[in-house]
Write a protein that holds these residues in place. Sequence first.
Motif, PDB file in Angstrom:
ATOM      1  N   UNK A 170     -13.778 -73.628  59.306  1.00  0.00           N
ATOM      2  CA  UNK A 170     -14.604 -74.688  59.866  1.00  0.00           C
ATOM      3  C   UNK A 170     -14.344 -76.056  59.290  1.00  0.00           C
ATOM      4  N   UNK A 171     -13.066 -76.387  59.058  1.00  0.00           N
ATOM      5  CA  UNK A 171     -12.743 -77.662  58.414  1.00  0.00           C
ATOM      6  C   UNK A 171     -11.923 -78.618  59.281  1.00  0.00           C
ATOM      7  N   UNK A 172     -11.679 -78.286  60.541  1.00  0.00           N
ATOM      8  CA  UNK A 172     -10.887 -79.176  61.385  1.00  0.00           C
ATOM      9  C   UNK A 172     -11.747 -80.366  61.802  1.00  0.00           C
ATOM     10  N   UNK A 173     -11.282 -81.569  61.489  1.00  0.00           N
ATOM     11  CA  UNK A 173     -11.937 -82.781  61.976  1.00  0.00           C
ATOM     12  C   UNK A 173     -11.353 -83.057  63.358  1.00  0.00           C
ATOM     13  N   UNK A 174     -12.145 -82.772  64.397  1.00  0.00           N
ATOM     14  CA  UNK A 174     -11.667 -82.870  65.773  1.00  0.00           C
ATOM     15  C   UNK A 174     -11.083 -84.245  66.091  1.00  0.00           C
ATOM     16  N   UNK A 175     -11.748 -85.284  65.658  1.00  0.00           N
ATOM     17  CA  UNK A 175     -11.335 -86.637  66.015  1.00  0.00           C
ATOM     18  C   UNK A 175     -10.030 -87.078  65.353  1.00  0.00           C
ATOM     19  N   UNK A 176      -9.632 -86.451  64.254  1.00  0.00           N
ATOM     20  CA  UNK A 176      -8.475 -86.911  63.482  1.00  0.00           C
ATOM     21  C   UNK A 176      -7.360 -85.874  63.329  1.00  0.00           C
ATOM     22  N   UNK A 177      -7.610 -84.625  63.693  1.00  0.00           N
ATOM     23  CA  UNK A 177      -6.678 -83.504  63.465  1.00  0.00           C
ATOM     24  C   UNK A 177      -6.257 -83.430  61.996  1.00  0.00           C
ATOM     25  N   UNK A 178      -7.254 -83.642  61.145  1.00  0.00           N
ATOM     26  CA  UNK A 178      -7.107 -83.467  59.700  1.00  0.00           C
ATOM     27  C   UNK A 178      -8.109 -82.409  59.275  1.00  0.00           C
ATOM     28  N   UNK A 179      -7.981 -81.936  58.040  1.00  0.00           N
ATOM     29  CA  UNK A 179      -8.955 -80.998  57.495  1.00  0.00           C
ATOM     30  C   UNK A 179      -9.983 -81.762  56.680  1.00  0.00           C
ATOM     31  N   UNK A 180     -11.230 -81.320  56.763  1.00  0.00           N
ATOM     32  CA  UNK A 180     -12.326 -81.946  56.020  1.00  0.00           C
ATOM     33  C   UNK A 180     -12.267 -81.517  54.559  1.00  0.00           C
ATOM     34  N   UNK A 181     -12.551 -82.460  53.669  1.00  0.00           N
ATOM     35  CA  UNK A 181     -12.555 -82.184  52.227  1.00  0.00           C
ATOM     36  C   UNK A 181     -13.584 -81.096  51.927  1.00  0.00           C
ATOM     37  N   UNK A 182     -13.119 -80.045  51.293  1.00  0.00           N
ATOM     38  CA  UNK A 182     -13.993 -78.921  50.973  1.00  0.00           C
ATOM     39  C   UNK A 182     -13.369 -78.079  49.864  1.00  0.00           C
ATOM     40  N   UNK A 183     -14.215 -77.228  49.272  1.00  0.00           N
ATOM     41  CA  UNK A 183     -13.779 -76.330  48.199  1.00  0.00           C
ATOM     42  C   UNK A 183     -14.331 -74.938  48.494  1.00  0.00           C
ATOM     43  N   UNK A 184     -13.497 -73.935  48.304  1.00  0.00           N
ATOM     44  CA  UNK A 184     -13.912 -72.549  48.458  1.00  0.00           C
ATOM     45  C   UNK A 184     -13.432 -71.768  47.248  1.00  0.00           C
ATOM     46  N   UNK A 185     -14.305 -70.943  46.688  1.00  0.00           N
ATOM     47  CA  UNK A 185     -13.904 -70.016  45.631  1.00  0.00           C
ATOM     48  C   UNK A 185     -14.096 -68.615  46.187  1.00  0.00           C
ATOM     49  N   UNK A 186     -13.039 -67.812  46.068  1.00  0.00           N
ATOM     50  CA  UNK A 186     -13.013 -66.464  46.619  1.00  0.00           C
ATOM     51  C   UNK A 186     -12.690 -65.498  45.491  1.00  0.00           C
ATOM     52  N   UNK A 187     -13.477 -64.438  45.368  1.00  0.00           N
ATOM     53  CA  UNK A 187     -13.258 -63.492  44.272  1.00  0.00           C
ATOM     54  C   UNK A 187     -12.131 -62.511  44.590  1.00  0.00           C
ATOM     55  N   UNK A 188     -11.864 -61.624  43.647  1.00  0.00           N
ATOM     56  CA  UNK A 188     -10.751 -60.673  43.778  1.00  0.00           C
ATOM     57  C   UNK A 188     -10.937 -59.711  44.943  1.00  0.00           C
ATOM     58  N   UNK A 189     -12.189 -59.546  45.395  1.00  0.00           N
ATOM     59  CA  UNK A 189     -12.492 -58.645  46.510  1.00  0.00           C
ATOM     60  C   UNK A 189     -12.652 -59.391  47.833  1.00  0.00           C
TER      61      UNK A 189
ATOM     62  N   UNK B 274     -14.557 -61.940  48.589  1.00  0.00           N
ATOM     63  CA  UNK B 274     -15.896 -62.460  48.885  1.00  0.00           C
ATOM     64  C   UNK B 274     -15.943 -63.936  48.505  1.00  0.00           C
ATOM     65  N   UNK B 275     -16.550 -64.736  49.358  1.00  0.00           N
ATOM     66  CA  UNK B 275     -16.721 -66.154  49.087  1.00  0.00           C
ATOM     67  C   UNK B 275     -17.876 -66.308  48.102  1.00  0.00           C
ATOM     68  N   UNK B 276     -17.614 -66.948  46.956  1.00  0.00           N
ATOM     69  CA  UNK B 276     -18.651 -67.099  45.929  1.00  0.00           C
ATOM     70  C   UNK B 276     -19.103 -68.541  45.740  1.00  0.00           C
ATOM     71  N   UNK B 277     -18.347 -69.488  46.294  1.00  0.00           N
ATOM     72  CA  UNK B 277     -18.711 -70.909  46.172  1.00  0.00           C
ATOM     73  C   UNK B 277     -18.136 -71.651  47.364  1.00  0.00           C
ATOM     74  N   UNK B 278     -18.958 -72.542  47.940  1.00  0.00           N
ATOM     75  CA  UNK B 278     -18.527 -73.363  49.069  1.00  0.00           C
ATOM     76  C   UNK B 278     -19.079 -74.767  48.879  1.00  0.00           C
ATOM     77  N   UNK B 279     -18.231 -75.759  49.101  1.00  0.00           N
ATOM     78  CA  UNK B 279     -18.697 -77.138  49.209  1.00  0.00           C
ATOM     79  C   UNK B 279     -17.944 -77.823  50.338  1.00  0.00           C
ATOM     80  N   UNK B 280     -18.683 -78.204  51.384  1.00  0.00           N
ATOM     81  CA  UNK B 280     -18.155 -79.093  52.411  1.00  0.00           C
ATOM     82  C   UNK B 280     -18.628 -80.482  51.977  1.00  0.00           C
ATOM     83  N   UNK B 281     -17.709 -81.339  51.566  1.00  0.00           N
ATOM     84  CA  UNK B 281     -18.069 -82.663  51.063  1.00  0.00           C
ATOM     85  C   UNK B 281     -18.590 -83.492  52.237  1.00  0.00           C
ATOM     86  N   UNK B 282     -19.808 -84.021  52.102  1.00  0.00           N
ATOM     87  CA  UNK B 282     -20.454 -84.673  53.239  1.00  0.00           C
ATOM     88  C   UNK B 282     -19.750 -85.951  53.690  1.00  0.00           C
TER      89      UNK B 282
END
Length: 168
Positions: free
Chosen positions: A119-138, A140-148
């Motif tokens: 969910x990071x595609x900026x439709x108007x610019x065809x760029x990705x939105x600044x964000x951070x995801x941390x995913x564990x060894x299994x 599972x997503x353990x941390x998410x930040x979509x920078x506003x």
Amino acid sequence: MANVTFKNNPVTLLGKEVAVGDTAPEFTVLANDLSPVTLADSKGKIRLISVIPSIDTGVCSVQTRKFNEEAASLGEDVQVLTISADLPFAQARWCAAEGIENVQTLSDHRDLSFGEAYGTIIQELRLLARSIFVIDKDDKVTYVQYVSENTDHPDYEKAIEAVKALTN
């Protein structure tokens, strides 16, 4: 979807927003040598995924350098990926010029597979939105930040804390 702006102008994010507790969606991006890279390629590792609009901009450069510095101390069980819609050649050139060796830069330019899945595609610019995801060894997503505001920095400390919590 997250409310996100770019230079204080609202933008539309495309794709499925990811939340803590979700199973990390699969994706295919390109390495700097044009080989495909998937989430499954790093299975069994903790992944910190740093998403940036463009490697050639100030905040994106700082973000990539910051996580490159941190990656050196996170250990062998952690893989740090920086994903943008930049061409792989531009990423490789930038990394060589900046001495980036601890972060793998990956391009979502070809088909925006990562952007759609997270969910990071900026439709108007065809760029990705600044964000951070941390995913564990299994996977599972353990941390998410979509920078506003895409011209702002992410919360580096919280992202690193989220990774370190998984390494203990």
